[in-house]
Enzyme design. Structure first.
Site, mmCIF file in Angstrom:
data_model
loop_
_atom_site.group_PDB
_atom_site.id
_atom_site.type_symbol
_atom_site.label_atom_id
_atom_site.label_comp_id
_atom_site.label_asym_id
_atom_site.label_seq_id
_atom_site.Cartn_x
_atom_site.Cartn_y
_atom_site.Cartn_z
ATOM 1 N N PHE A 139 0.886 -1.197 0.026
ATOM 2 C CA PHE A 139 0.023 -0.024 0.120
ATOM 3 C C PHE A 139 0.870 1.180 -0.037
ATOM 4 C CE2 PHE A 139 -2.675 3.490 1.412
ATOM 5 C CZ PHE A 139 -3.859 2.895 0.870
ATOM 6 N N ASP A 224 9.344 3.230 1.727
ATOM 7 C CA ASP A 224 8.032 3.700 2.289
ATOM 8 C C ASP A 224 8.022 3.421 3.731
ATOM 9 O OD1 ASP A 224 5.575 4.112 3.020
ATOM 10 O OD2 ASP A 224 4.625 3.600 1.129
ATOM 11 N N LYS A 253 2.144 9.778 8.282
ATOM 12 C CA LYS A 253 1.461 9.440 9.596
ATOM 13 C C LYS A 253 1.892 10.097 11.043
ATOM 14 C CE LYS A 253 -0.587 5.169 7.716
ATOM 15 N NZ LYS A 253 -1.990 5.510 7.684
HETATM 16 C C1 LIG Z 1 2.924 2.500 3.763
HETATM 17 C C2 LIG Z 1 2.087 3.398 3.339
HETATM 18 N N1 LIG Z 1 2.148 4.228 2.322
HETATM 19 C C3 LIG Z 1 1.361 5.143 1.924
HETATM 20 C C4 LIG Z 1 0.475 5.363 2.869
HETATM 21 C C5 LIG Z 1 -0.594 6.636 2.346
HETATM 22 O O1 LIG Z 1 -0.492 7.738 3.303
HETATM 23 P P1 LIG Z 1 -1.680 8.908 3.321
HETATM 24 O O2 LIG Z 1 -2.898 8.036 3.662
HETATM 25 O O3 LIG Z 1 -1.069 9.754 4.394
HETATM 26 O O4 LIG Z 1 -1.753 9.407 1.910
HETATM 27 C C6 LIG Z 1 0.029 4.623 3.784
HETATM 28 C C7 LIG Z 1 -1.356 4.948 4.538
HETATM 29 O O5 LIG Z 1 -2.089 3.994 5.115
HETATM 30 C C8 LIG Z 1 0.759 3.503 4.083
HETATM 31 O O6 LIG Z 1 0.423 2.865 5.023
#
Ligand SMILES: Cc1ncc(COP(=O)(O)O)c(C=O)c1O
Length: 406
Positions: A139, A224, A253
């Site tokens: 994700f 990420d 986050k």
């Molecule tokens: C690993 C990861 N990358 C990217 C995102 C996307 O982040 P945002 O919701 O702040 O745009 C998330 C959100 O859950 C995530 O867990």
């Protein structure tokens, strides 16, 4: 203030129906607890999806945000502001990077990473190196670029063509990555623990192997850490458990404890590929979010929260494993890293039902993947609070809700 029924009626009338929300409205938080409009109290063991690192209304965050908004809330990036400079320096110091780009969310940080990775090769004369490799079940966000990286086809449906040049391989399979990464690959995108995909930590040697593979083939390694960063796994960044330095790391986050923020961290020679005019953000690096993030970073140190997270994480995972042993018909194991942990439900157990029953018992968690109950509590959580959550889970697992067979 409107009462619960009035608020729910307004929500039904005016809010886009893109979330599945139960009929309760949160109004207040303190520490690891939330309260709804009816005055019911909930133990928050998901922290706004791994966001509220200091819990709710932590005095250090309240003070920093209040003082900052009274002094300077926003100026845009026509000028430097003191807070964005201090935060960029702090983030680089703690992560071993040279450059920080500040934005407003995880998705935006990953979008910046896609652009930077492609433009890095472009500026080196390698215009054909634009392909991106990510993993199934990952994700990375929901904008068109980050959505293309997100390796879950259910999120693509109905949105037309995905960004070209993106492909996926199974997570944890270094050989599959070896077969895919070549001289057209701009970057490999990877989560150190697949969060949304089911709280799946990288297998031993995987991240180290990806680092070596990217070096060998000339691709950038983008990690990420939007869910795992800022202490959630017990180190400032999860890659620090593995002793590797990716070319780019994205965070979001927990960084500002609940104030929207995202950041891309990189090395000098990579960051140089985004000179003035190539990328930017109106809100990114605004003094309010930066002040909140500085307060989070200082509190991580002042309260020793990295070591605390490691200890509490061990306590939590041990508790989840003990519960799965006690209720083998309901759960088949617990796993995680630091305070990002999951209980794997047995076949036939309804994860949404488990979440609902926990909520009815006053405990909030979230689902990850098809059948994992995810815990991502505030990093300030105590053993007593974790035990309160585990006790509620124990009661639910004794007679777990089943997926209906009709
Ligand atoms: C690993 C990861 N990358 C990217 C995102 C996307 O982040 P945002 O919701 O702040 O745009 C998330 C959100 O859950 C995530 O867990």
């Amino acid at each position: 203030m409107a009462n619960t029924a009035e608020l729910l009626s307004l929500a039904g009338q005016y809010m886009l129906k893109n979330y599945k929300q139960p009929a309760l409205v949160m109004t207040r938080g303190e520490g690891c607890y939330l309260w709804d409009t009816e005055g019911r109290r909930y133990l928050d063991l998901y922290a706004g999806i791994a966001v509220c690192a200091l819990g709710h209304a932590h005095p250090a965050l309240v003070k920093a945000v209040s003082e900052q908004v009274a002094r300077l809330g926003h100026i845009a990036n026509y000028y430097y502001n003191d807070r964005q400079i201090e935060l960029s320096a702090e983030l680089c110091r703690r992560s071993g990077y040279d450059r920080a780009f500040l934005c407003n969310s995880g998705t935006e940080a990953n979008e910046a990473a896609i652009k930077l990775a492609r433009r890095y090769h472009f500026t080196r004369g390698d215009k054909d190196r634009a392909q991106l490799v990510a993993t199934w079940n990952s994700f990375h966000g929901r904008s068109m670029g980050s959505l293309a990286l997100t390796g879950q086809a259910k999120y693509w449906e109905g949105f037309g063509h995905m960004l070209p040049g993106v492909s996926h391989v199974p997570y944890g399979d270094l050989e599959a990555m070896r077969r895919r990464v070549n001289d057209r690959t701009a970057a490999v995108f990877i989560e150190p623990v697949q969060g949304e995909g089911g709280v799946l930590p990288a297998p031993d040697g995987y991240l180290e192997g990806l680092r070596a593979l990217c070096d060998e083939r000339g691709a950038l390694l983008v990690v990420d850490e939007i869910q795992t960063g800022i202490g959630r796994t017990g180190r400032f960044l999860a890659t620090q458990h593995h002793g590797i330095q990716p070319d780019i790391t994205t965070i979001a986050k927990g960084t500002a404890g609940g104030v929207p923020i995202g950041a891309l961290l990189t090395r000098e020679h990579v960051g140089d590929a985004l000179p003035p005019g190539t990328h930017g953000s109106t809100f990114g690096g605004n003094p309010l979010a930066a002040a909140a993030a500085l307060a989070v970073l200082h509190t991580l140190d002042a309260e020793g929260l990295l070591d605390h997270t490691t200890r509490m994480g061990e306590h939590l995972v041990a508790g989840l494993q003990a519960l799965s042993k006690k209720h083998p018909h309901a759960a088949v194991g617990g796993r995680g890293r630091g305070l990002l942990a999951g209980l794997i439900l047995a076949d036939g157990v309804d994860p949404r039902g488990v979440l609902t029953q926990l909520r009815e018992r006053g405990v909030l968690v979230s689902q990850a993947g098809e059948r994992v109950v995810r815990f991502a509590p505030p990093l300030i959580v105590t053993a007593a609070e974790l035990d309160e959550g585990l006790a509620a889970l124990d009661a639910v697992l004794a007679d777990p809700p089943r997926v209906s067979s009709t």
